[in-house]
Design an enzyme around this catalytic site. Structure first.
Site, PDB file in Angstrom:
ATOM      1  N   HIS B 193       0.815  -1.217   0.000  1.00 34.17           N
ATOM      2  CA  HIS B 193       0.000   0.000   0.000  1.00 34.17           C
ATOM      3  C   HIS B 193       0.852   1.272   0.000  1.00 34.17           C
ATOM      4  CE1 HIS B 193      -3.459  -2.527   1.651  1.00 34.17           C
ATOM      5  NE2 HIS B 193      -3.955  -1.925   0.599  1.00 34.17           N
ATOM      6  N   ARG B 223     -15.835  -4.193   1.704  1.00 38.63           N
ATOM      7  CA  ARG B 223     -15.823  -2.739   1.549  1.00 38.63           C
ATOM      8  C   ARG B 223     -15.877  -2.438   0.063  1.00 38.63           C
ATOM      9  NH1 ARG B 223     -10.606  -0.393   0.206  1.00 38.63           N
ATOM     10  NH2 ARG B 223     -11.278   1.585   1.070  1.00 38.63           N
ATOM     11  N   GLU B 265     -14.827  -1.476  -7.006  1.00 41.82           N
ATOM     12  CA  GLU B 265     -14.310  -2.751  -6.520  1.00 41.82           C
ATOM     13  C   GLU B 265     -15.096  -3.158  -5.281  1.00 41.82           C
ATOM     14  OE1 GLU B 265      -9.619  -2.056  -7.791  1.00 41.82           O
ATOM     15  OE2 GLU B 265     -10.171  -2.030  -5.667  1.00 41.82           O
ATOM     16  N   LYS B 317      -5.841   8.962  -8.451  1.00 46.32           N
ATOM     17  CA  LYS B 317      -6.732   8.095  -9.206  1.00 46.32           C
ATOM     18  C   LYS B 317      -6.604   8.305 -10.718  1.00 46.32           C
ATOM     19  CE  LYS B 317     -10.033   7.398  -5.406  1.00 46.32           C
ATOM     20  NZ  LYS B 317     -10.136   5.940  -5.272  1.00 46.32           N
TER      21      LYS B 317
END
Lengths: 203, 346, 321
Positions: B193, B223, B265, B317
């Site tokens: 991450h 999530r 997602e 993004k």
């Protein structure tokens, strides 16, 4: 503190310390020319009877002999030198395949050498957290082109051109311990006509 | 209920589209009119008949086409499916979880018969009918993770748990939002991450890791995460960035509605029994802006979310090139009316 | 959410007296269903309804991870404890219905290991029985070194020797035998992981010897099988619920919170997993931190408590529950 000049970065980017000999059944050292002095510094402090436990692998700069002489003079149980990191790391793998738990691994030099030593240690069953690393010498990076998977050695520029697929790669700080490489991603993929200046940044 | 599987593409002519009946079941990711990172994890209970949360592993009209796209990616780049040597047990855990779940939830499509370790698996949509010995990889054509990964929508990472951390030690990843399994395999939770901005400082990953390390068996969580993708392309990998990057230059105010897709997602987390690893399915849903705005609540809300998005996130993004014209385009669907709480359409 | 909220109804299918202090209990699903698969080293939490007191204790699974028709645990009788083991020994009979949690593993094998070296003391043998079954099936080399007070107390030694032969060695105190840790830990191939489960002193000796020989911490694994200790009763105020509760002498704080109907997260119930970590709103007195989760600094700060094993002595304790 080590003499490393690495700036604080993202969490995948490795950080390095200063080698310090710790208790162990055997002590394996791997260094290149920039890291040789770290081995000499630490090993010459050891009592003579400890030298039976010391094993040293070295990658000299071509033509250089003085450090080979100094390292040999330490009197380690085994000392071998190889012209390339690849060969030295392969030999390290041979040595570690017969090693026992309690063996310590010490790596010193450029990031390419240190990274490949860590990866070999892990391959041989030694957790990376157990390997001591000291960064010395250039900040040149080993970079994997994420597109064609070529490993590019000694990268000093940002961006860098991939010698295989010709794409211009942004060298990220994202680092893979398994590959012992930083990630290179095309910098102008969205607009390939974009001109980007190449600067020398990893010296 | 029988699902009509679509014959469609996620590359080339991009014939992918959602049927009108499939639109309202899209997992719209914004429960409120603004977006910021949070550890938005909730139990993965069966919820709302017909929604993508109804079953453990959602199967929809895109199933067959997605599996064809996965096969194309793997043929081109086998490195998209990798497992470190100690992850075989986890692969079997994954296979079992998917087969048992699908056979239970979609009995008209999938059938599993177990006679001790001798298993018989029928996947009707993909015309697979195989018998194998559970736990014996020599009885399958490939690693168990690859075998089942080619039969389940979404990417799947498997995380080994040790030393108080999770390690990305296996995965079948062909539909990813710009991360490389080949590069990240072997990394721990914080390392893979590492490139994400803001979230580390907010403590999001520390909290998420702590939660996941104690994830109990039989109590999965989920999530939603999101980004935008130009064209309905599943394979937005860094490997193929030179192929999809130029798409971002093609967005104009005239084609936004069909070009830009909301990419959601549905991430779920499962404790695997025999390996003690965590299965991390990342199921991607794509929906063109034109389809999103057919639901008035979603059109209004998406405009507000995009308009107020933090600049760091716009950059991370990859939306920078077309963000202003998208906000402008979406504004026509926002009449200022209040929106109801939650993600489902009115 | 809490692992022990999702309990599995089981029936006690067998109770076996292994030796004077250890009994084995076997459970089957009440419906005859398969029980969840698990990995070697996992434990379950067993719920005991003991004359009005609800007690939940963790026990390692010792049955084969590859057989799902029944689970087995072994319980060592501890007459000075809270009464959980006594309840199991005295009250639990075949045919009785009980509830157990799904398996949780806080002591799993490192599947990267080239070899697993297992060191057990007394009842600490149980997780290794399941782990050896797993390692054997996976074809990974393993060795067990098992210390017990006497031959008669070395539970399961005979059957382990039958199943695993030279892979297991037993050392009995009353024969003057003991494991030479220095020799053992000096002769393991690179890539070996060592696991220890037993009394605190044994765990400490293994960890210290391994460390002094240069073993990296990532290769050394241990499980404290910690039961909540008994103590003096104490009062606690639960701030969110707005209630005062009393924790009995043989009850854990966690059990008292649960008994009050106040929601609380938990999993291992043994001070190891961190799930039940709770914020202390006010503390006038001393917290007896019995967990393996909080570090020294956190303990001293008195701002966190692990209700599964920790207790309190003093004037007032107020928790964010």
């Amino acid at each position: 503190m080590s003499d490393s000049l690495i700036e604080e970065s993202i969490l995948s980017r490795p950080t390095y310390g200063t080698l310090k000999i710790v208790p162990g059944l055997a002590h394996y050292f791997l260094a290149d020319a920039s890291g040789a002095e770290c081995i000499i510094r630490d090993v010459q402090e050891l009592p003579r009877d400890m030298m039976e436990k010391v094993h040293i692998l070295y990658v000299p700069t071509p033509g250089e002999a003085a450090l080979i002489t100094s390292l040999y003079a330490l009197g380690a149980k085994r000392f071998e030198h190889f012209p390339t990191i690849e060969e030295a790391v392969a030999k390290l793998g041979e040595w570690l395949s017969d090693a026992k738990m309690g063996s310590q691994l010490y790596l010193a030099g450029t990031e390419g050498l240190v990274g490949q030593g860590v990866a070999k240690g892990e391959e041989c069953g030694l957790d990376h957290t157990a390997v001591q690393c000291e960064h010395r010498g250039s900040l040149a990076r080993r970079v994997q082109c994420v597109h064609c998977k070529t490993m590019i050695e000694d990268v000093t520029t940002q961006p860098v051109k991939c010698p295989t697929c010709d794409l211009l790669l942004l060298v990220r700080d994202h680092y893979s311990r398994r590959l012992a490489a930083f990630q290179g991603v095309c910098i102008n993929a969205e607009d390939p006509t974009e001109e980007i200046e190449i600067k020398e940044v990893f010296k | 209920m029988t699902i009509q599987f679509k014959d469609e593409s996620f590359r080339g002519d991009f014939s992918y589209a959602n049927s009108p009946s499939n639109i309202p079941r899209f997992p719209f990711p914004f429960p409120e009119d603004e977006y910021m990172y949070s550890t938005n994890i909730e139990p993965h209970h069966a919820a709302r008949t017909g929604s993508p949360f109804e079953n453990a592993f959602d199967v929809d009209e895109h199933y067959v086409a997605e599996m064809k796209d996965r096969a194309l990616v793997l043929a081109e780049d086998p490195g998209r499916c990798q497992a470190l040597p100690h992850m075989e047990t986890a692969g079997w855990d994954f296979l079992e979880l998917v087969m048992v779940s699908k056979a239970r939830d979609y009995p008209d499509l999938f059938k599993l018969t177990m006679d001790g370790d001798r298993w018989h698996w029928i996947n009707t949509p993909l015309q697979i009918d195989d018998t194998f010995t559970f736990g014996d990889s020599s009885t399958l054509p490939c690693h168990p993770m690859e075998y089942i990964g080619r039969q389940v929508q979404g990417d799947h990472a498997i995380l080994d748990q040790r030393d108080g951390n999770l390690w990305m030690d296996a995965g079948i990843i062909t539909a990813q939002a710009d991360w490389s399994l080949d590069f990240d395999i072997g990394m721990n939770f914080f390392e893979w991450h590492a490139p994400v901005p803001l979230a580390h400082e907010l403590g999001v990953f520390q909290r998420a890791l702590k939660f996941l390390l104690t994830l109990p068996q039989g109590q999965p969580s989920r999530r939603l995460n999101w980004t935008l993708t130009v064209n309905p392309r599943l394979d937005t990998s860094p490997e193929n960035y030179p192929k999809w990057g130029p798409d971002r230059m093609t967005v104009t105010p005239e084609n936004i509605g069909e070009k830009i897709h909301l990419r959601v997602e549905l991430q779920t987390f499962w404790r695997l029994p025999r390996s003690n690893a965590i299965l991390f399915p990342i199921r991607t849903y794509l929906m063109a802006m034109n389809e999103v705005v057919t639901q008035p609540k979603w059109g209004r809300r998406l405009h507000r979310v995009m308009r107020d998005l933090r600049p760091e996130l716009v950059e991370y993004k990859g939306l920078s090139r077309y963000h202003p014209i998208l906000v402008e385009w979406l504004s026509q669907f926002d009449d200022g009316a209040p929106t109801s709480p939650g993600i489902f359409p009115d | 959410m809490s692992a022990s909220d999702h309990l599995i109804p089981v029936v006690v299918s067998n109770v076996v007296e292994v030796n004077p202090i250890i009994k084995r209990f076997e459970f089957k699903h009440v419906n005859g269903d398969e029980l969840p698969a698990f990995s070697g080293g996992a434990h379950i939490v067993v719920e005991m309804l003991d004359d009005g007191t609800k007690r939940k204790n963790p026990y390692s699974l010792m049955s084969s991870p590859f057989e799902r028709d029944q689970y087995a645990i072994s319980v060592r009788r501890d007459d000075t404890g809270r009464g959980g083991s006594k309840f199991m020994h005295e009250q639990v009979r075949p045919g009785m219905q009980m509830k157990i949690s799904a398996p949780v593993n806080l002591f799993s094998l490192d599947l990267r290991a080239r070899k697993h070296l297992m060191i057990a003391g007394g009842i600490g043998i149980t997780p290794f029985i399941a782990q050896m079954t797993q390692a054997d099936k996976l074809g990974v080399p393993f060795e067990l070194h098992y210390a017990a007070r006497s031959v008669s107390q070395a539970a399961y030694m005979d059957s382990l020797a039958d199943r695993f032969g030279d892979h297991v060695s037993c050392y009995c105190d009353d024969q003057g035998e003991s494991v030479d840790l220095e020799v053992l830990l000096s002769n393991q191939p690179l890539g070996t992981h060592v696991y220890v489960c037993g009394p605190k002193g044994m765990i400490e000796r293994v960890v210290e010897t391994a460390s002094s020989l240069g073993w990296p911490a990532a290769h050394v694994h241990f499980e404290h099988f910690l039961a909540p200790p008994v103590g003096e009763p104490f009062e606690v105020h639960l701030a969110k619920a707005g209630i005062d509760i009393t924790v009995g002498a043989e009850q854990s704080l966690l059990e008292a919170v649960e008994a009050s109907g106040t929601p609380i997260n938990c999993m291992c119930r043994g001070g190891a997993c961190g799930q039940c970590e709770t914020v202390v709103v006010a503390c006038d007195g001393d917290i007896m931190h019995n967990d393996h989760w909080l570090d020294e600094e956190q303990r001293a700060a008195k701002q966190r408590i692990m209700p599964c094993v920790s207790r309190f002595r003093g004037k007032r304790l107020e928790l964010d529950l």
